[in-house]
Design an enzyme around this catalytic site. Structure first.
Site, PDB file in Angstrom:
ATOM      1  CD  GLU A 346     -17.778 -11.672  -7.293  1.00 51.14           C
ATOM      2  OE1 GLU A 346     -18.088 -12.174  -6.295  1.00 51.14           O
ATOM      3  OE2 GLU A 346     -16.758 -10.659  -7.281  1.00 51.14           O
TER       4      GLU A 346
HETATM    5  C1  TNX Z   1     -15.516 -12.644  -3.994  1.00 47.60           C
HETATM    6  S1  TNX Z   1     -13.677 -14.314  -4.396  1.00 47.60           S
HETATM    7  C2  TNX Z   1     -14.729 -11.994  -4.646  1.00 47.60           C
HETATM    8  C3  TNX Z   1     -14.013 -10.823  -4.390  1.00 47.60           C
HETATM    9  C4  TNX Z   1     -14.493 -10.205  -3.109  1.00 47.60           C
HETATM   10  C5  TNX Z   1     -14.583 -11.364  -2.147  1.00 47.60           C
HETATM   11  C6  TNX Z   1     -14.781 -10.920  -0.422  1.00 47.60           C
HETATM   12  C7  TNX Z   1     -13.834 -13.440  -5.861  1.00 47.60           C
HETATM   13  C8  TNX Z   1     -12.988 -14.418  -7.084  1.00 47.60           C
HETATM   14  N1  TNX Z   1     -14.537 -12.593  -5.865  1.00 47.60           N
HETATM   15  O1  TNX Z   1     -14.322  -9.762  -5.202  1.00 47.60           O
HETATM   16  O2  TNX Z   1     -13.611  -9.480  -2.667  1.00 47.60           O
HETATM   17  O3  TNX Z   1     -15.794 -12.059  -2.601  1.00 47.60           O
HETATM   18  O4  TNX Z   1     -14.891 -12.121  -0.089  1.00 47.60           O
END
Ligand code: TNX
EC number: 3.2.1.52
Length: 530
Positions: A346
């Site tokens: 992300e």
């Molecule tokens: C997505 S999974 C994210 C996390 C959040 C999570 C909450 C991922 C690699 N990134 O930063 O905590 O969703 O479900």
């Protein structure tokens, strides 16, 4: 009259009690279900005269014998001496291989657990412990007959990497609670614990050459609590505690995104550009309070909300790599396992080219310190080093990119394995951006058929992450993790042919009793007749 009623009740409960007992080995609630199991016709009784006999050379053998004795002593009250001379419970280590398989033979006179490696012997011990009445988990002496069914088991795991993840960044999790989690993992034959040690909301591991990371970056958490961090000594203690239970710690420093805690600790790492206006969230998380950080080219403000995707390291700043080098070096020195997790998820405000350049340079740093990189699936958009692992959580095309480069995939599909997802819309905590995951849903899937084009040989293993935006204490951990972790351990350990929801649904009942007895506040899923 009163006496008679009492006697009646007692006989009734004894009868009922014995009906409850499993009549064959296969009816005992073993989780994960073993590969091969043959029922015998008799029983073996652990008695005050029982002892543990060690057969083999390895110095860890005594340790394993003591581990077993210590698990059996409190509830039975038996001495259970451990020796190389005698005993009806035989632990035999034939080699010191890394093989995780074991054999367990139970006859009326003796129990024999054999393995060619220490981990295998440890897993055989875990299976053996699950065969006893649940009262064995009690910390005080119980007046129970310690009888188990005879038969034989030949067992080995489907995947070599069977993991769980704790996000200790969104809410800090104490050393004590991490150890508790490690113990739970061990009883389900899980062997990798990934610690998500940094994120926008907190930096949780002491870095001696960059002390403000924990002084400032470790000082808060989601919701504005006091946060916390592990000193290097505490982290080393966790690594050792886990290793004694055949669990390897995988440290994660999430970058280049999810880095606000570092950017708030050291202004000079800040990209120096204003963050764009607008909504940076890709996913609509639960409506918790949050505050955006100041749009400031200097040190950013500490952040206690739960939005994602808005922070980034500067990939054209050399200081960034000097920083990463120190962090990777210090953590790698304390980590006995082969992996270093570089995050990579992300990074919505990092230019694509910058992101790729960053990931490639960081992989080189990790490899310079003798570790292998794991990163969230987005890292597969960069050129991966041989051996680097992409952790699939969301995008199949990223998993495919990793496979096409000849790299392996760690399966953590959010719709099946995310322990922070709510069970249903009434769950008291948890998120639901990926799915609601009831117990049957966590159980009923096949990792080798989940993502198109990704088959057994491309999969390193499985990992169940617990993100902690909504998790603040042990009760919250218990509620989201159990019983789903038991289901996921079976998906990771047991072959597709052996797994059956009908069978799991029955076997998990005794685990619920054990959790009740030991104060694990698990979710009483309506899918199970507890
Ligand atoms: C997505 S999974 C994210 C996390 C959040 C999570 C909450 C991922 C690699 N990134 O930063 O905590 O969703 O479900």
């Amino acid at each position: 009259m009163k006496k008679i009623t009492w006697l009646f009740a007692l006989t009734g409960s004894l009868l009922f009690g014995s009906c409850q007992k499993s009549s064959t080995l296969s009816e005992t609630g073993i989780i994960p279900i073993p590969n091969e199991l043959v029922n015998g016709t008799g029983t073996f009784d652990l008695s005050p005269d029982s002892g543990i006999k060690l057969v083999g050379q390895n110095e860890k053998l005594t340790h394993l014998g003591e581990y077993l004795a210590n698990r059996l002593r409190p509830a039975t009250g038996f001495d259970l001496p451990v020796s190389f001379d005698q005993g009806q419970i035989i632990l035999e280590l034939t080699d010191s291989s890394s093989d995780e398989s074991y054999n367990l033979e139970i006859s009326e006179n003796e129990v024999k657990i054999t393995a060619s490696g220490e981990a295998g012997l440890f897993y055989g011990i875990q299976t053996f412990l699950q065969l006893f009445p649940v009262e064995l988990a009690s910390s005080s002496v119980q007046s129970v007959e310690w009888t188990i069914q005879t038969g034989s088991i030949k067992d080995s795991p489907e995947f070599g990497y069977r993991g769980a993840m704790l996000d200790v960044a969104r809410h800090f999790i104490s050393v004590e609670d991490v150890k508790y989690f490690i113990d739970q993992m061990a009883s389900y034959k899980l062997n990798f614990l990934h610690l998500h040690l940094s994120d926008d909301q907190g930096w949780r591991i002491e870095i001696k050459s960059w002390p403000k990371l924990t002084e400032i970056g470790g000082s808060t958490e989601v919701g504005g609590g006091k946060g916390g961090f592990y000193t290097q000594e505490e982290y080393e203690d966790l690594v050792a505690y886990a290793a004694e239970r055949f669990i390897t710690i995988v440290p994660e420093i999430d970058m280049p995104g999810h880095t606000n805690a570092a950017l708030a600790s050291y202004g000079e790492l800040n990209p120096g550009v204003n963050l764009p206006d607008g909504d940076f969230s890709t996913v609509n998380k639960k409506e918790l309070d949050y505050q955006m950080p100041l749009k400031n080219p200097q040190a950013s403000e500490l952040y206690t909300g739960i939005e994602v995707g808005w922070s980034t390291f500067s990939s054209d700043l050399e200081l960034t790599y000097a920083f990463v080098d120190s962090v990777v070096r210090e953590i790698s020195e304390l980590t006995s396992g082969p992996y270093f997790h570089i995050g990579g998820d992300e990074s919505h405000v990092t230019e694509k080219d910058d992101y790729i350049y960053f990931v490639e340079r960081v992989q080189d740093i990790v490899s310079k310190y003798g570790k292998t990189s794991i990163g969230w699936d987005e890292i597969a958009t960069a050129k991966l080093l041989p051996g680097s692992v992409a952790q699939f959580w969301a995008k199949e095309e990223n998993a495919k990119l990793a496979k096409d480069q000849g790299n392996q995939i760690l399966m953590s599909p959010a719709t099946k394995m995310y322990l922070d997802m709510q069970y249903d819309s009434t769950s008291r905590i948890g998120l639901h951006w990926a799915a609601y995951i009831e117990l049957d849903s966590a159980y009923l899937w096949e990792p080798t058929e989940f993502a198109s084009g990704i088959s057994k040989e491309n999969i390193l293993g499985l990992e169940a992450p617990l993100w902690t935006e909504t998790v603040t204490n042990r009760a919250d951990i218990d509620y989201l993790v159990f019983p789903r972790l038991a289901a996921l351990s079976e998906v990771a350990w047991s072959s597709k042919e052996k797994r059956s929801w009908e069978s799991f649904q029955k076997r998990v009942v005794s685990h619920g009793k054990r959790w009740d007895l030991t104060g694990v506040g698990f979710y009483k899923s309506p899918k199970v007749n507890w």
